[in-house]
Scaffold this motif. Structure first.
Motif, short mmCIF file in Angstrom:
data_model
loop_
_atom_site.label_atom_id
_atom_site.label_comp_id
_atom_site.label_asym_id
_atom_site.label_seq_id
_atom_site.Cartn_x
_atom_site.Cartn_y
_atom_site.Cartn_z
N SER A 160 0.88 -1.27 -0.32
CA SER A 160 -0.16 -0.02 -0.23
C SER A 160 1.23 1.35 0.03
CB SER A 160 -0.71 -0.11 1.31
OG SER A 160 0.58 0.20 2.33
N ILE A 161 0.55 2.25 -0.66
CA ILE A 161 1.13 3.31 0.05
C ILE A 161 1.17 4.21 1.22
CG2 ILE A 161 1.43 5.96 -1.08
CD1 ILE A 161 2.19 3.61 -3.93
N LYS A 162 2.56 4.14 1.15
CA LYS A 162 2.72 5.02 2.75
C LYS A 162 3.39 6.46 2.44
CE LYS A 162 4.54 1.08 2.44
NZ LYS A 162 3.71 0.44 1.78
N ILE A 163 3.26 7.18 2.95
CA ILE A 163 3.66 8.53 3.46
C ILE A 163 4.16 8.85 4.32
CG2 ILE A 163 3.53 10.98 3.14
CD1 ILE A 163 2.49 9.34 0.72
N ALA A 164 5.80 9.10 3.92
CA ALA A 164 6.81 9.13 4.66
C ALA A 164 7.66 10.74 5.20
CB ALA A 164 8.32 8.24 4.85
N PRO A 165 7.52 11.53 5.59
CA PRO A 165 7.46 12.95 5.66
C PRO A 165 9.06 13.14 6.62
CG PRO A 165 5.32 12.58 6.57
CD PRO A 165 5.65 11.59 6.85
N SER A 166 9.89 13.37 5.67
CA SER A 166 10.63 13.85 6.15
C SER A 166 10.74 15.45 6.84
CB SER A 166 12.13 14.50 4.87
OG SER A 166 13.36 14.88 5.42
N PRO A 177 9.73 -9.47 -1.13
CA PRO A 177 9.09 -8.49 0.04
C PRO A 177 10.10 -7.63 0.11
CG PRO A 177 9.79 -9.89 1.75
CD PRO A 177 9.76 -10.53 0.23
N ILE A 178 9.96 -6.07 -0.87
CA ILE A 178 11.11 -5.11 -1.13
C ILE A 178 10.61 -3.94 -1.93
CG2 ILE A 178 13.39 -4.45 -2.02
CD1 ILE A 178 13.98 -6.97 -2.86
N HIS A 179 10.02 -3.28 -0.75
CA HIS A 179 9.89 -1.74 -0.79
C HIS A 179 10.40 -0.86 -1.45
CE1 HIS A 179 7.16 -2.23 2.89
NE2 HIS A 179 8.94 -2.06 3.39
N ILE A 180 10.03 -0.36 -2.72
CA ILE A 180 10.40 0.58 -3.59
C ILE A 180 10.29 1.52 -2.80
CG2 ILE A 180 10.51 2.14 -5.65
CD1 ILE A 180 9.94 -1.07 -6.59
N GLU A 181 10.75 2.79 -1.98
CA GLU A 181 10.87 4.37 -1.60
C GLU A 181 11.56 4.88 -2.39
OE1 GLU A 181 11.41 5.48 2.36
OE2 GLU A 181 13.77 5.64 1.75
N ILE A 182 10.52 6.27 -3.09
CA ILE A 182 10.79 7.08 -3.92
C ILE A 182 11.75 8.51 -3.37
CG2 ILE A 182 10.54 8.46 -5.56
CD1 ILE A 182 10.11 5.75 -6.51
N ALA A 202 3.51 5.41 -8.13
CA ALA A 202 3.31 4.76 -7.90
C ALA A 202 2.59 4.12 -8.90
CB ALA A 202 1.64 5.38 -7.12
N ALA A 203 2.47 4.37 -10.27
CA ALA A 203 2.51 3.40 -11.49
C ALA A 203 3.32 2.81 -11.83
CB ALA A 203 2.26 4.36 -12.14
N ALA A 204 4.70 3.60 -12.08
CA ALA A 204 5.92 2.13 -11.94
C ALA A 204 6.26 1.38 -11.13
CB ALA A 204 6.75 3.59 -11.88
N GLY A 205 5.78 1.27 -9.54
CA GLY A 205 6.10 0.30 -8.64
C GLY A 205 6.22 0.56 -7.31
N ALA A 206 6.49 1.93 -6.77
CA ALA A 206 6.48 2.60 -5.86
C ALA A 206 5.20 2.07 -4.26
CB ALA A 206 7.81 4.03 -5.62
N ASP A 207 5.63 2.42 -3.49
CA ASP A 207 5.02 2.29 -1.94
C ASP A 207 5.04 3.56 -1.21
OD1 ASP A 207 6.15 0.02 -0.60
OD2 ASP A 207 7.05 -0.61 -1.92
N VAL A 208 6.41 3.29 -1.18
CA VAL A 208 6.54 4.33 -0.26
C VAL A 208 7.27 5.66 -0.56
CG1 VAL A 208 8.81 5.23 2.22
CG2 VAL A 208 7.65 2.89 1.11
N LEU A 209 6.49 6.75 -0.35
CA LEU A 209 6.97 8.21 -0.89
C LEU A 209 7.50 9.72 0.12
CD1 LEU A 209 3.60 8.18 -3.07
CD2 LEU A 209 6.03 7.79 -3.59
N LYS A 212 -2.25 10.92 -1.31
CA LYS A 212 -2.80 9.34 -1.58
C LYS A 212 -3.88 9.95 -2.69
CE LYS A 212 -0.76 7.87 2.85
NZ LYS A 212 -1.61 6.85 3.63
N ALA A 213 -4.69 10.80 -2.92
CA ALA A 213 -5.68 10.94 -3.60
C ALA A 213 -5.03 11.31 -4.44
CB ALA A 213 -5.99 12.32 -3.37
N SER A 214 -4.08 11.59 -4.69
CA SER A 214 -3.46 11.61 -6.50
C SER A 214 -3.05 10.10 -7.05
CB SER A 214 -2.33 12.95 -6.20
OG SER A 214 -1.27 12.01 -5.86
N VAL A 215 -2.60 9.59 -5.80
CA VAL A 215 -2.16 7.94 -6.64
C VAL A 215 -3.32 6.92 -6.84
CG1 VAL A 215 -1.57 6.43 -5.43
CG2 VAL A 215 0.07 8.74 -5.15
N ALA A 216 -4.52 7.91 -5.38
CA ALA A 216 -6.03 6.61 -6.19
C ALA A 216 -6.53 7.01 -7.43
CB ALA A 216 -6.63 7.24 -4.63
N SER A 217 -6.05 7.97 -7.69
CA SER A 217 -7.56 8.77 -8.36
C SER A 217 -6.95 8.01 -9.64
CB SER A 217 -7.25 10.61 -8.92
OG SER A 217 -6.24 10.31 -9.28
#
Length: 227
Positions: A6-12, A171-176, A189-196, A222-227
């Motif tokens: 699932s898409i996860k948001i990781a604030p820096s 089971p490997i996360h792809i983080e951007i 997200a469309a390319a395959g990432a799940d941690v933003l 998150k809405a931009s990814v879901a739409s």
């Protein structure tokens, strides 16, 4: 720390109020952050200087989600245990940060952390085939490491697609990390990432006293990814 895509948001926290980290972290988590991303820079591997293990230890008690520590430092190995002791859940090292990345990944897992591998924009995916069984996360830098607020590098979209194909069902996360906004998030997200990882895109317009914009910003991504 269970695995899912699932898409996860990781604030820096590089974009947070440096004088108020504990309250900032609590506020952004309350507003929907999934992970907390800590950018560690040494002024040597990257042209900036940020946080060390004491800061990580100080903020650990304020983090209820995942403490995602990105080591933009060289050498890495001498500091792995200190950051693990400071409470990191994920420790990510750069492929280029040392001569023996396999050993570095072993050391990270040996210290009890999930092992992340970061790739700079100019780094290809060819060299990581034999490392995939050593990693829990691959961080694709979509800006050059060292500063927040840079422009997104679109050539990395194809890199993420290649990585996702290479990973398969592992089971490997792809983080951007870099330039994530409601405009760029759906591309990754469309390319395959799940941690933003998002810094200014999450923290802009808000504060500890007025945290609602943090939630609005997270929901917009998150809405931009879901739409």
């Amino acid at each position: 720390m269970s695995f899912d895509r699932s898409i996860k948001i990781a604030p820096s926290i590089l974009s947070a109020d440096f004088a108020n980290f504990g309250a900032e972290i609590e506020a952004v988590e309350a507003q929907g952050a999934d992970w907390i991303h800590v950018d560690v820079m040494d002024g040597h591997f990257v042209p900036n200087l940020t946080f060390g293990p004491p800061l990580c230890a100080a903020i650990r008690k304020h983090i209820n989600t995942v403490m995602d520590v990105h080591l933009m430092i060289s050498p890495v190995d001498p500091y792995i245990q200190a950051f693990a002791d400071a409470g990191a859940d994920v420790l990510t090292a750069h492929l280029e940060a040392g001569p023996h990345i396999h050993r570095t990944l072993q050391a990270i897992r040996g210290a009890g952390c999930k092992a992340g591998l970061a790739l700079n924009p100019g780094t290809g995916v060819e060299d990581i085939d034999y490392l995939l069984n050593m990693v829990d996360l691959i961080c694709v830098m979509t800006v050059n490491p060292g500063f927040g607020g840079q422009k997104f590098i679109h050539s990395q979209i194809d890199k993420v697609k290649k990585l996702r194909a290479m990973i398969g069902d592992r089971p490997i996360h792809i983080e951007i990390d870099g330039g994530i906004t409601p405009e760029t998030a759906p591309l990754m997200a469309a390319a395959g990432a799940d941690v933003l990882v998002a810094g200014s895109a999450v923290f802009k317009g808000g504060s500890v006293q007025n945290p609602a914009p943090y939630g609005e910003n997270i929901r917009a991504i998150k809405a931009s990814v879901a739409s």
